[in-house]
Enzyme design. Structure first.
Site, short mmCIF file in Angstrom:
data_model
loop_
_atom_site.label_atom_id
_atom_site.label_comp_id
_atom_site.label_asym_id
_atom_site.label_seq_id
_atom_site.Cartn_x
_atom_site.Cartn_y
_atom_site.Cartn_z
N ASP A 140 135.55 20.61 138.43
CA ASP A 140 136.98 20.54 138.76
C ASP A 140 137.19 20.30 140.27
O ASP A 140 136.43 20.79 141.10
CB ASP A 140 137.63 21.86 138.33
N HIS A 141 138.23 19.58 140.59
CA HIS A 141 138.63 19.32 141.98
C HIS A 141 137.50 18.77 142.84
O HIS A 141 137.15 19.32 143.89
CB HIS A 141 139.25 20.58 142.61
N GLU A 176 139.21 12.95 134.78
CA GLU A 176 140.59 13.34 135.07
C GLU A 176 140.93 12.97 136.51
O GLU A 176 140.08 13.04 137.39
CB GLU A 176 140.77 14.86 134.88
N LYS A 214 149.72 31.25 140.88
CA LYS A 214 148.52 31.79 140.25
C LYS A 214 148.81 33.10 139.53
O LYS A 214 149.46 33.99 140.07
CB LYS A 214 147.45 32.05 141.32
N HIS A 249 147.30 22.36 135.43
CA HIS A 249 146.48 23.26 136.27
C HIS A 249 147.25 24.54 136.56
O HIS A 249 148.46 24.59 136.38
CB HIS A 249 146.13 22.57 137.59
#
Ligand code: ZN
Length: 530
Positions: free
Chosen positions: A176-177, A298, A340, A373
């Site tokens: 991811d990222h 992605e 978050k 996300h």
């Protein structure tokens, strides 16, 4: 790939008894994880905890192709104990291909990020029960740096847990990222099957405020060669007449003025060119190192200052198509706040209007999934996600599993929990800098003032408390002089209460999946009987 005959626990119970007897001779306190027991050819394979550490236990006539730490025999067969090393994880994935991650394509999935490397059995149990498809290994480069774990360690922890649960339905692994070629190299070598390219450093967040000559000169200065087009052609493609997107009830019109087109291009043009460069690097790396294998791709622009308007999403998607970059999912930044660890903050009607448009665009521009996300704990938007994109959704969760794990010290080790909260208070102001959160520290009681039975509710059921512990996970798990004792004590406690740990995770993830609704693909297995 092994073509060996394989079976699960049902017809292996006789040998499993012998395996357990031998394990007990090595360590009286050993635990055999029954759901892991599998027969392949003439040998029996299982995961067991022996002398405080997990091992692959193999009962057979001859040594298996694993690194072996110890062996013991009963005159007829030998029990080989193999440590849970990276090499043995690699061997395990090759012997039991279902223990390796697989590309999921456009299948709706839930990303179950796990910063401790201990949560996977809980995630698997929730997915078994609901029929959801999991991405079990999912860590961003930033998370791995903060928790001092490598991409390989993250994937190997998941491999052992998948084997432990006997979970053969398949799972994804999301690197991811990713921001650089080096990030891609590390995750590709480890065996990931999904790559999330994050070009947010190249997004020009000020584009919305540019006007006139300033806007035009920034537009002209875009990397047009790399984008394979010209400013004039770009204007031609999008302006002039409204563009109809999708069909039927869910169709919509996207309209660009020269100014709005230039702003969209300035905002996302360099990010598109960076994404294309990394996507081509990844494709080339697969050809060289993992030929013939498929993977998921992605593009994520969720970490930008301003929401991605549907019009801008259309521009990004149409440009990706023109550049030949095929994505399996795309993460816009949605309207409202996806903070978050807590529920959505914002206008739900505005969110639904925008989300419906994003879903129509995703469907019409290639049918990729919309990726959400910071997707944990957003219970008020889940029904909207399910209604408009349930069949084409990728919901990513990360820190929420760490918060669930903290219920165990809150219940069973109040002193450790209080020390962790104190340390989180110390670290919060520094650690919050990379996050967008509205935490009010003054509203959180000092741990010394909270009685034991109220710890869990005070810090883990309250938005401010949750964010305090969510944002500081890196500091709490850093394993430096101050925190190495947190890490050790927390891990020991979670191992001691492992079934309870998995149960809080199972409940939390079942609630997520069932509130989204339309995200189950497999047959439901029902709650595990064990
Ligand atoms: Zn993200």
């Amino acid at each position: 790939m092994s073509q060996a005959s394989e079976s699960s626990v049902a017809d292996t119970s006789v040998d499993a008894g012998r395996l357990e007897a031998l394990l007990t001779r090595v360590d009286e306190a050993s635990t055999l994880y029954e759901s892991s027991v599998r027969r392949q050819d003439d040998a029996l394979f299982a995961l067991a905890r022996v002398s405080g550490a997990k091992h692959l236990a193999v009962l057979g006539a001859s040594p298996p192709a694993f690194d072996i730490a110890a062996s013991i025999d009963d005159g007829r067969r030998t029990l080989f104990l193999c440590p849970c090393t990276a090499e043995n994880a690699r061997q395990l994935r090759s012997r039991f291909p279902w223990a390796a991650p697989t590309p999921l394509g456009r299948t709706t999935a839930i990303g179950c990020g796990d910063r401790l490397g201990l949560a996977t059995p809980g995630h698997i149990r929730a997915c078994r029960e609901t029929g959801a498809v999991p991405v079990l290994a999912q860590q961003s480069i930033r998370e791995m740096e903060r928790t001092s774990r490598s991409p390989q360690e993250v994937l190997d922890d998941v491999t052992w847990a998948v084997f432990r649960e006997g979970y053969t339905a398949g799972y994804g692994a999301d690197a991811d990222h990713l921001k650089s070629e080096a990030d891609i190299d590390a995750c590709l070598a480890a065996g990931y099957t999904m790559y999330t390219i994050d070009p947010s450093d190249h997004v020009q967040n000020d584009a919305d405020h540019l006007e006139g000559e300033k806007l035009t000169s920034r537009f002209r200065a875009l990397p047009w060669d790399a984008l394979g087009t010209t400013p004039a052609d770009c204007l031609d493609r999008y302006t002039g007449a409204p563009i109809s997107v999708g069909d039927g009830e869910r169709s919509l019109e996207v309209e660009f003025s020269p100014t709005s087109l230039k702003r969209a291009a300035v905002k996302y043009g360099a990010a598109l060119s960076h994404t294309r460069a990394l996507a081509e690097y990844l494709a080339e790396a697969y050809r060289a190192h993992r030929p013939g294998e498929d993977y998921d791709l992605e593009m994520s622009v969720d970490e930008t200052d301003t929401p991605t308007r549907p019009r801008e999403h259309y521009f990004v998607a149409a440009e990706l198509n023109r550049l030949g970059v095929e994505v399996t999912s795309l993460a816009p930044r949605f309207v409202g706040d996806f903070e978050k660890g807590i529920d959505y903050r914002g206008d739900l009607d505005a969110f639904e209007d925008a989300f419906r448009a994003h879903a129509t665009i995703a469907r019409s521009q290639g049918g990729y999934k919309l990726s959400i996300h910071s997707g944990s704990d957003k219970f008020s938007v889940y029904p909207i996600l399910g209604t408009h994109a349930g069949a084409h959704l990728h919901l990513k969760t990360a820190g929420t599993s760490f918060l669930e794990a903290l219920r165990i010290p809150a219940r069973h080790a109040p002193d450790l929990f209080r020390e962790m909260v104190e340390y989180a208070f110390d670290r919060f102001e520094d650690d919050r800098k990379t996050y967008h959160v509205t935490t009010n520290l003054d509203a959180i009681p000092a741990p010394a003032d909270v009685p034991d039975p109220a710890l869990e509710a005070t810090y883990l059921e309250d938005n401010n408390g949750r964010q305090l512990l969510h944002i500081t996970y890196g500091s709490l798990l850093a394993g430096d002089e101050t925190t190495s004792s947190f890490r050790e004590r927390l891990f020991a406690l979670l191992n001691e209460h492992e079934e309870e740990h998995y149960e809080v995770l199972r409940l939390h993830f079942v609630a997520h999946i069932e509130t989204v609704g339309e995200m189950t693909v497999h047959e439901r297995a029902g709650p595990a009987s064990s």
